[in-house]
Design a protein around this motif. Structure first.
Motif, PDB file in Angstrom:
ATOM      1  N   PRO A 105     -27.895  28.166  35.446  1.00 45.71           N
ATOM      2  CA  PRO A 105     -26.932  28.382  34.358  1.00 45.71           C
ATOM      3  C   PRO A 105     -27.574  29.148  33.195  1.00 45.71           C
ATOM      4  CG  PRO A 105     -26.969  26.081  35.024  1.00 45.71           C
ATOM      5  CD  PRO A 105     -28.078  26.756  35.748  1.00 45.71           C
ATOM      6  N   ASP A 106     -26.740  29.866  32.458  1.00 45.62           N
ATOM      7  CA  ASP A 106     -27.213  30.701  31.355  1.00 45.62           C
ATOM      8  C   ASP A 106     -27.225  29.894  30.055  1.00 45.62           C
ATOM      9  OD1 ASP A 106     -28.027  32.762  29.783  1.00 45.62           O
ATOM     10  OD2 ASP A 106     -26.236  33.998  30.074  1.00 45.62           O
ATOM     11  N   ALA A 107     -28.296  29.165  29.830  1.00 45.36           N
ATOM     12  CA  ALA A 107     -28.416  28.345  28.620  1.00 45.36           C
ATOM     13  C   ALA A 107     -28.602  29.208  27.377  1.00 45.36           C
ATOM     14  CB  ALA A 107     -29.578  27.368  28.761  1.00 45.36           C
ATOM     15  N   ALA A 108     -29.201  30.371  27.523  1.00 44.52           N
ATOM     16  CA  ALA A 108     -29.419  31.249  26.366  1.00 44.52           C
ATOM     17  C   ALA A 108     -28.091  31.717  25.780  1.00 44.52           C
ATOM     18  CB  ALA A 108     -30.278  32.436  26.770  1.00 44.52           C
ATOM     19  N   ALA A 109     -27.122  32.029  26.613  1.00 44.99           N
ATOM     20  CA  ALA A 109     -25.811  32.455  26.120  1.00 44.99           C
ATOM     21  C   ALA A 109     -25.091  31.306  25.418  1.00 44.99           C
ATOM     22  CB  ALA A 109     -24.972  32.985  27.269  1.00 44.99           C
ATOM     23  N   VAL A 110     -25.230  30.100  25.949  1.00 42.16           N
ATOM     24  CA  VAL A 110     -24.627  28.928  25.307  1.00 42.16           C
ATOM     25  C   VAL A 110     -25.292  28.695  23.950  1.00 42.16           C
ATOM     26  CG1 VAL A 110     -24.269  26.444  25.502  1.00 42.16           C
ATOM     27  CG2 VAL A 110     -23.972  27.895  27.501  1.00 42.16           C
ATOM     28  N   GLY A 111     -26.614  28.780  23.912  1.00 36.60           N
ATOM     29  CA  GLY A 111     -27.334  28.617  22.646  1.00 36.60           C
ATOM     30  C   GLY A 111     -26.956  29.679  21.630  1.00 36.60           C
ATOM     31  N   ALA A 112     -26.732  30.905  22.083  1.00 37.12           N
ATOM     32  CA  ALA A 112     -26.322  31.983  21.175  1.00 37.12           C
ATOM     33  C   ALA A 112     -24.940  31.714  20.584  1.00 37.12           C
ATOM     34  CB  ALA A 112     -26.335  33.317  21.910  1.00 37.12           C
ATOM     35  N   THR A 113     -24.039  31.147  21.373  1.00 34.74           N
ATOM     36  CA  THR A 113     -22.710  30.802  20.861  1.00 34.74           C
ATOM     37  C   THR A 113     -22.816  29.736  19.784  1.00 34.74           C
ATOM     38  OG1 THR A 113     -21.686  31.355  22.974  1.00 34.74           O
ATOM     39  CG2 THR A 113     -20.436  29.926  21.510  1.00 34.74           C
ATOM     40  N   VAL A 114     -23.618  28.710  20.038  1.00 38.72           N
ATOM     41  CA  VAL A 114     -23.806  27.648  19.049  1.00 38.72           C
ATOM     42  C   VAL A 114     -24.457  28.213  17.786  1.00 38.72           C
ATOM     43  CG1 VAL A 114     -24.960  25.455  18.568  1.00 38.72           C
ATOM     44  CG2 VAL A 114     -23.921  25.845  20.802  1.00 38.72           C
ATOM     45  N   ASP A 115     -25.454  29.070  17.951  1.00 32.29           N
ATOM     46  CA  ASP A 115     -26.138  29.653  16.791  1.00 32.29           C
ATOM     47  C   ASP A 115     -25.208  30.539  15.964  1.00 32.29           C
ATOM     48  OD1 ASP A 115     -28.597  28.433  17.021  1.00 32.29           O
ATOM     49  OD2 ASP A 115     -29.455  30.018  18.263  1.00 32.29           O
ATOM     50  N   ARG A 116     -24.316  31.276  16.622  1.00 31.37           N
ATOM     51  CA  ARG A 116     -23.382  32.120  15.872  1.00 31.37           C
ATOM     52  C   ARG A 116     -22.484  31.283  14.969  1.00 31.37           C
ATOM     53  NH1 ARG A 116     -23.330  35.394  20.445  1.00 31.37           N
ATOM     54  NH2 ARG A 116     -21.600  34.274  21.367  1.00 31.37           N
ATOM     55  N   VAL A 117     -22.010  30.159  15.477  1.00 30.04           N
ATOM     56  CA  VAL A 117     -21.155  29.296  14.668  1.00 30.04           C
ATOM     57  C   VAL A 117     -21.979  28.610  13.580  1.00 30.04           C
ATOM     58  CG1 VAL A 117     -19.686  27.239  14.712  1.00 30.04           C
ATOM     59  CG2 VAL A 117     -19.487  28.953  16.510  1.00 30.04           C
ATOM     60  N   ALA A 118     -23.170  28.163  13.913  1.00 26.74           N
ATOM     61  CA  ALA A 118     -24.012  27.448  12.941  1.00 26.74           C
ATOM     62  C   ALA A 118     -24.506  28.365  11.831  1.00 26.74           C
ATOM     63  CB  ALA A 118     -25.199  26.811  13.661  1.00 26.74           C
ATOM     64  N   THR A 171     -14.929  28.179  14.697  1.00 22.17           N
ATOM     65  CA  THR A 171     -14.818  27.492  15.978  1.00 22.17           C
ATOM     66  C   THR A 171     -15.100  28.495  17.083  1.00 22.17           C
ATOM     67  OG1 THR A 171     -13.123  26.021  15.084  1.00 22.17           O
ATOM     68  CG2 THR A 171     -13.293  26.133  17.464  1.00 22.17           C
ATOM     69  N   ALA A 172     -15.770  28.047  18.140  1.00 25.78           N
ATOM     70  CA  ALA A 172     -16.041  28.910  19.289  1.00 25.78           C
ATOM     71  C   ALA A 172     -16.008  28.074  20.559  1.00 25.78           C
ATOM     72  CB  ALA A 172     -17.399  29.590  19.150  1.00 25.78           C
ATOM     73  N   GLU A 173     -15.666  28.746  21.654  1.00 29.24           N
ATOM     74  CA  GLU A 173     -15.704  28.137  22.981  1.00 29.24           C
ATOM     75  C   GLU A 173     -16.581  29.000  23.871  1.00 29.24           C
ATOM     76  OE1 GLU A 173     -11.985  27.241  24.800  1.00 29.24           O
ATOM     77  OE2 GLU A 173     -11.123  26.484  22.949  1.00 29.24           O
ATOM     78  N   HIS A 174     -17.261  28.352  24.803  1.00 27.96           N
ATOM     79  CA  HIS A 174     -18.083  29.089  25.762  1.00 27.96           C
ATOM     80  C   HIS A 174     -17.900  28.442  27.131  1.00 27.96           C
ATOM     81  CE1 HIS A 174     -21.431  31.805  26.726  1.00 27.96           C
ATOM     82  NE2 HIS A 174     -21.657  30.931  27.677  1.00 27.96           N
ATOM     83  N   PRO A 175     -17.455  29.216  28.136  1.00 25.41           N
ATOM     84  CA  PRO A 175     -17.308  28.636  29.475  1.00 25.41           C
ATOM     85  C   PRO A 175     -18.671  28.264  30.048  1.00 25.41           C
ATOM     86  CG  PRO A 175     -16.914  30.999  29.526  1.00 25.41           C
ATOM     87  CD  PRO A 175     -17.086  30.627  28.084  1.00 25.41           C
ATOM     88  N   LEU A 176     -18.726  27.142  30.721  1.00 23.93           N
ATOM     89  CA  LEU A 176     -19.984  26.644  31.288  1.00 23.93           C
ATOM     90  C   LEU A 176     -19.980  26.827  32.803  1.00 23.93           C
ATOM     91  CD1 LEU A 176     -20.386  23.371  29.226  1.00 23.93           C
ATOM     92  CD2 LEU A 176     -21.607  25.514  28.923  1.00 23.93           C
ATOM     93  N   ASP A 177     -21.105  27.328  33.318  1.00 22.01           N
ATOM     94  CA  ASP A 177     -21.276  27.476  34.759  1.00 22.01           C
ATOM     95  C   ASP A 177     -22.262  26.440  35.289  1.00 22.01           C
ATOM     96  OD1 ASP A 177     -23.445  28.529  33.491  1.00 22.01           O
ATOM     97  OD2 ASP A 177     -23.601  30.314  34.733  1.00 22.01           O
TER      98      ASP A 177
END
Length: 159
Positions: free
Chosen positions: A35-48, A55-61
């Protein structure tokens, strides 16, 4: 000149065993990337990182996730991937029923909590339980929300 010598039988057996070992190693490799954890972390960082409510959503694989205040881990059959968060700490919403879940899904904190201090205590409690976060099953997207209420700035995360 091209005849097979009598004492070359052990060469063929060795070559056959090496081929079987190579086939076994190839069959054991995952067929997809982890799974692409870096993309998930980037989504969280953008909101933070934003100064405003977001608010943001990121699909999880992934099949499961481990949410910490400064790290995210994703796990699937293909392997495990980790990402550190640059902006934090974030607040993972507890798995149990929590008023923080309502805030994450869009309810203003002043409708859920009696005071900013009660909201702050809920955030502190959620962060304390996140230090020993278990793996959670995932069947949807990751949801991230930044909200502020009278000096209490928080980034809520749940999957």
């Amino acid at each position: 000149m091209f005849d097979v010598t009598v004492d070359a039988w052990y060469g063929w057996i060795g070559l056959s065993l090496a081929g079987v070992a190579l086939l076994g190693a190839t069959a054991g490799l995952p067929t997809e990337p982890p799974p692409d954890a870096a993309a998930v972390g980037a989504t969280v960082d953008r909101v933070a990182a934003t100064e405003y409510a977001a608010t943001a959503e990121h699909p999880l694989d992934a099949d499961s996730i481990r949410l910490g205040t400064r790290r995210i881990a994703l796990r699937s059959e293909a392997g495990t991937a980790h990402a550190s968060l640059a902006f934090g700490p974030v607040t993972p919403v507890p798995v149990s029923e929590s008023p923080l879940r309502d805030v994450l899904h869009g309810t203003p904190p002043d409708r859920v909590y009696d005071s900013p201090d009660a909201f702050r205590q809920a955030v502190v409690g959620a962060r304390a339980t996140a230090s020993d976060a278990p793996w959670r099953e995932v069947d949807r997207t990751l949801l991230v929300r930044r909200t502020t209420w009278e000096g209490v700035d928080v980034v809520l995360v749940d999957a």
